[in-house]
Motif scaffolding. Structure first.
Motif, PDB file in Angstrom:
ATOM      1  N   GLU A   1      -1.370  85.348  80.392  1.00 15.80           N
ATOM      2  CA  GLU A   1      -1.938  84.016  80.184  1.00 15.80           C
ATOM      3  C   GLU A   1      -2.408  83.845  78.738  1.00 15.80           C
ATOM      4  OE1 GLU A   1      -5.596  81.259  81.977  1.00 15.80           O
ATOM      5  OE2 GLU A   1      -5.156  83.246  82.813  1.00 15.80           O
ATOM      6  N   ARG A   2      -3.041  84.907  78.182  1.00 17.52           N
ATOM      7  CA  ARG A   2      -3.492  84.804  76.788  1.00 17.52           C
ATOM      8  C   ARG A   2      -2.312  84.721  75.837  1.00 17.52           C
ATOM      9  NH1 ARG A   2      -8.898  88.571  75.962  1.00 17.52           N
ATOM     10  NH2 ARG A   2     -10.132  87.618  77.621  1.00 17.52           N
ATOM     11  N   ALA A   3      -1.237  85.470  76.161  1.00 18.77           N
ATOM     12  CA  ALA A   3      -0.049  85.390  75.301  1.00 18.77           C
ATOM     13  C   ALA A   3       0.549  83.986  75.338  1.00 18.77           C
ATOM     14  CB  ALA A   3       0.978  86.432  75.742  1.00 18.77           C
ATOM     15  N   ASP A   4       0.624  83.397  76.545  1.00 13.97           N
ATOM     16  CA  ASP A   4       1.140  82.022  76.649  1.00 13.97           C
ATOM     17  C   ASP A   4       0.236  81.041  75.899  1.00 13.97           C
ATOM     18  OD1 ASP A   4       3.142  83.039  78.191  1.00 13.97           O
ATOM     19  OD2 ASP A   4       2.193  82.554  80.103  1.00 13.97           O
ATOM     20  N   HIS A   5      -1.097  81.245  76.045  1.00 15.18           N
ATOM     21  CA  HIS A   5      -2.027  80.354  75.342  1.00 15.18           C
ATOM     22  C   HIS A   5      -1.861  80.494  73.832  1.00 15.18           C
ATOM     23  CE1 HIS A   5      -5.620  78.025  74.529  1.00 15.18           C
ATOM     24  NE2 HIS A   5      -6.108  79.020  73.791  1.00 15.18           N
ATOM     25  N   TYR A   6      -1.688  81.754  73.369  1.00 14.63           N
ATOM     26  CA  TYR A   6      -1.509  81.966  71.928  1.00 14.63           C
ATOM     27  C   TYR A   6      -0.227  81.296  71.442  1.00 14.63           C
ATOM     28  CZ  TYR A   6      -0.495  84.403  67.567  1.00 14.63           C
ATOM     29  OH  TYR A   6      -0.165  84.694  66.287  1.00 14.63           O
ATOM     30  N   GLU A   7       0.866  81.456  72.207  1.00 18.89           N
ATOM     31  CA  GLU A   7       2.120  80.814  71.812  1.00 18.89           C
ATOM     32  C   GLU A   7       1.982  79.293  71.808  1.00 18.89           C
ATOM     33  OE1 GLU A   7       5.044  82.290  74.460  1.00 18.89           O
ATOM     34  OE2 GLU A   7       5.100  84.307  73.578  1.00 18.89           O
ATOM     35  N   ALA A   8       1.257  78.762  72.807  1.00 18.55           N
ATOM     36  CA  ALA A   8       1.054  77.313  72.844  1.00 18.55           C
ATOM     37  C   ALA A   8       0.224  76.856  71.641  1.00 18.55           C
ATOM     38  CB  ALA A   8       0.352  76.911  74.147  1.00 18.55           C
ATOM     39  N   GLN A   9      -0.813  77.659  71.295  1.00 18.24           N
ATOM     40  CA  GLN A   9      -1.622  77.288  70.126  1.00 18.24           C
ATOM     41  C   GLN A   9      -0.807  77.351  68.846  1.00 18.24           C
ATOM     42  OE1 GLN A   9      -4.700  76.138  70.001  1.00 18.24           O
ATOM     43  NE2 GLN A   9      -4.914  76.148  72.220  1.00 18.24           N
ATOM     44  N   VAL A  10       0.064  78.388  68.750  1.00 17.12           N
ATOM     45  CA  VAL A  10       0.913  78.494  67.551  1.00 17.12           C
ATOM     46  C   VAL A  10       1.857  77.294  67.468  1.00 17.12           C
ATOM     47  CG1 VAL A  10       2.756  79.841  66.471  1.00 17.12           C
ATOM     48  CG2 VAL A  10       0.742  80.987  67.385  1.00 17.12           C
ATOM     49  N   ALA A  11       2.465  76.948  68.626  1.00 14.42           N
ATOM     50  CA  ALA A  11       3.355  75.780  68.623  1.00 14.42           C
ATOM     51  C   ALA A  11       2.593  74.506  68.272  1.00 14.42           C
ATOM     52  CB  ALA A  11       4.019  75.645  69.995  1.00 14.42           C
ATOM     53  N   ARG A  12       1.382  74.372  68.833  1.00 17.54           N
ATOM     54  CA  ARG A  12       0.572  73.193  68.513  1.00 17.54           C
ATOM     55  C   ARG A  12       0.202  73.157  67.038  1.00 17.54           C
ATOM     56  NH1 ARG A  12      -0.266  68.008  69.296  1.00 17.54           N
ATOM     57  NH2 ARG A  12      -2.444  67.394  68.948  1.00 17.54           N
ATOM     58  N   LEU A  13      -0.124  74.357  66.486  1.00 18.10           N
ATOM     59  CA  LEU A  13      -0.462  74.428  65.067  1.00 18.10           C
ATOM     60  C   LEU A  13       0.728  74.029  64.206  1.00 18.10           C
ATOM     61  CD1 LEU A  13      -2.571  75.200  62.969  1.00 18.10           C
ATOM     62  CD2 LEU A  13      -1.761  77.549  63.079  1.00 18.10           C
TER      63      LEU A  13
END
Length: 546
Positions: free
Chosen positions: A111-123
């Motif tokens: 879940e944290r990896a998915d959240h990190y990837e989502a944050q990177v994509a959002r960034l």
């Protein structure tokens, strides 16, 4: 005489009985002797079996001791694995559970990896939007600057024109002091404009009334067409309903509704009926309004129908609407049953998916350790040990060269691969390494294996026997550089080789030279090149006193 004969007869009978008793005793004695011999043989066999049993017991004790040591070793390996995993989890502020399963921690990491990837994509998206907004801002700033320049120029021109107008007004006042002709002309223009606007509004209202009349006529024609369609549909639905009731054996539609609708559904339909009645009342009021408007149009001679005919048509349409509402209720009931069936099917599919996941988990566990001979579990355990060995070897390999990293082949427990960082982290097989590279990797694996085998003990010495003759000069220099770095780290390195090129790189040497008669001599060569013989001089035999 008779007494003597009777006594002799009795003695003879007693003698026969005594002989019979002696014979029985002889038989029992023979049986006892045979049994004694058998017991003696069994005792002898037992005596011979005792050393074997003792030896087997010693072997069993040794196996148990070995198993206990292996169990202790695996327990230590488990602790090392857990500490390694905890080191990996520490930066994430996570703790490894004391016992399996680890699904929770894996789900958290995923879940944290998915959240990190989502944050990177959002960034990344925000960066792109920021670039676009910056470009737009620059373009708007340039446009605003250009507009400000144009407004300044226009203001200057306007001020110049205003000064000219003021001068002209002053000149006009000097020649003519009456009313301002421009103001009078403006008042006349405004009055004319007001009259034109009023005429335009009148034309617009007339056009709107004509359009409204046309719309009402079109609506009347549509209502007639809908009425005809509803009558045909109503007749068809009545025929279908009669046929369906005749097929099912139900006498009336009311009886069918009583059989089909449950209490909750009837209450819901009653509420819908109430809503329909409310809507029908609103429709009736709207109908009254339309009737009044139609009456006005009829009085004006705009329609050939009278209000009674339109009312009859609307009543027929209302009846058809009631029928359609009843059919809508039946269809809604069927839709509800379909929704319940779909929900039941969805619950079944979720249960099936859960059981499939459970079966897949057991299947994966069976594929890993489910072999009857235990070889899969053995390979799995060996794979864990190989992973730990690769980690220890990588620690040593980084000291020798920073180019390579040893990797255990995924989904294969007993195979290794190499990661080449100089080639964009390309994963290569071990067979693709050159001689010098293979030597460095083998040396790192040997050092890692020594640490794995020695547990907490530190091995300070390393002896390498041969293997240098197969290396080319570049590979030989690479290997020797690696050994020198190990020596500088505090380890004692011993090299056993016949390669002559090693003499220039190794300062302290022990040279073994063959001699006559199968004997050899040992010479020690220091850092300065001085050679010292290590031969022990022969001692003379001491004279023996006579």
């Amino acid at each position: 005489m008779r007494d003597l004969l009777e006594a002799a007869t009795r003695e003879q009978a007693a003698a026969v009985a005594a002989r019979r008793r002696v014979a029985e005793l002889d038989e029992q004695l023979a049986k006892l002797r045979e049994q004694y011999l058998k017991e003696g043989e069994a005792a002898t066999a037992a005596q011979r079996e005792i050393p074997r049993l003792l030896e087997r017991q010693q072997t069993t004790d040794a196996d148990l001791t070995k198993l206990a040591e292996e169990m202790l070793h695996w327990q230590e390996q488990t602790d090392i694995f857990q500490r390694t995993i905890q080191d990996f989890l520490a930066p994430h502020r996570l703790a490894l559970p004391a016992r399996p399963p680890y699904d929770g921690i894996l789900a958290t990491l995923r879940e944290r990896a998915d959240h990190y990837e989502a944050q990177v994509a959002r960034l990344n998206e925000l960066g792109k939007m920021l670039l676009e907004k910056t470009s737009q801002h620059k373009a708007r700033a340039a446009a605003l600057a250009q507009q400000a320049t144009q407004l300044a120029a226009a203001a200057a021109a306007l001020e110049t024109e205003q000064q000219a107008i003021d001068e002209q007004q002053v000149a006009r006042q000097a020649f003519y002091a009456g009313p301002n002709p421009a103001a009078e002309a403006e008042q006349l223009r405004q009055a004319t404009q007001r009259l034109a606007d009023a005429a335009q509004r009148a034309q617009t209202q007339l056009a709107d009334q004509q359009k409204t009349l046309e719309i009402q006529l079109n609506r009347q024609r549509d209502l007639r067409a809908q009425l005809a369609t509803h009558r045909a549909t109503h007749a068809q639905r009545l025929t279908e309903l009669d046929a369906a009731l005749a097929t099912t054996g139900i006498a009336t539609p009311a009886e069918a509704r009583a059989l089909l609708l449950p209490a909750a559904e009837a209450e819901r339909l009653q509420q819908r009926r109430q809503d329909h009645l409310t809507a029908r009342a609103a429709t009736a009021r709207r109908l009254e309004d339309l009737s009044a408007e139609q009456l006005r149009h009829a009085e004006a001679g705009l329609t050939p129908h009278i209000a009674a005919e339109l009312t009859a048509q609307l009543n027929a349409l209302s009846a058809a609407d009631d029928t359609l509402q009843q059919k809508l209720g039946a269809v809604s009931n069927q839709l509800k049953q379909d929704d319940d069936a779909r929900q039941l099917q969805a619950d079944g599919l979720r249960e099936l998916e859960r059981r499939q996941k459970e079966e897949q988990r057991w299947q994966d566990l069976s594929e890993q350790i489910g072999s009857a001979r235990g070889d899969k579990f053995s390979q799995f355990a060996q794979g864990l040990t190989l992973t730990h060995l690769a980690r220890l070897a990588n620690l040593r390999l980084r000291q020798l060269t920073g180019r390579y990293t040893i990797l255990k082949t995924p989904n294969k427990n007993l195979e290794l691969q190499i990661i080449d960082h100089d080639q964009a982290d390309t994963v290569r097989p071990m067979a693709s390494l050159s001689g010098g590279e293979s030597f460095l990797v083998s040396l790192a694996l040997a050092l890692g294996l020594s640490e794995l085998a020695g547990h907490k003990a530190r091995i300070e010495s390393l002896f390498i026997d041969e293997g240098f003759g197969t290396l080319d000069p570049d590979a030989l220099n690479t290997a020797l550089d690696a050994l020198e770095r190990l020596q500088h780290s505090g380890k004692m390195i011993g090299v056993i080789s016949h390669v002559s090129d090693l003499k220039d790189r190794i300062g302290t040497q022990i040279r073994v030279r063959p001699g006559a008669g199968g004997n050899s001599t040992v010479h020690l060569v220091g850092i300065l090149g001085h050679e010292t013989s290590c031969a022990v001089p022969a001692q003379r035999p001491e004279p023996v006193a006579s």
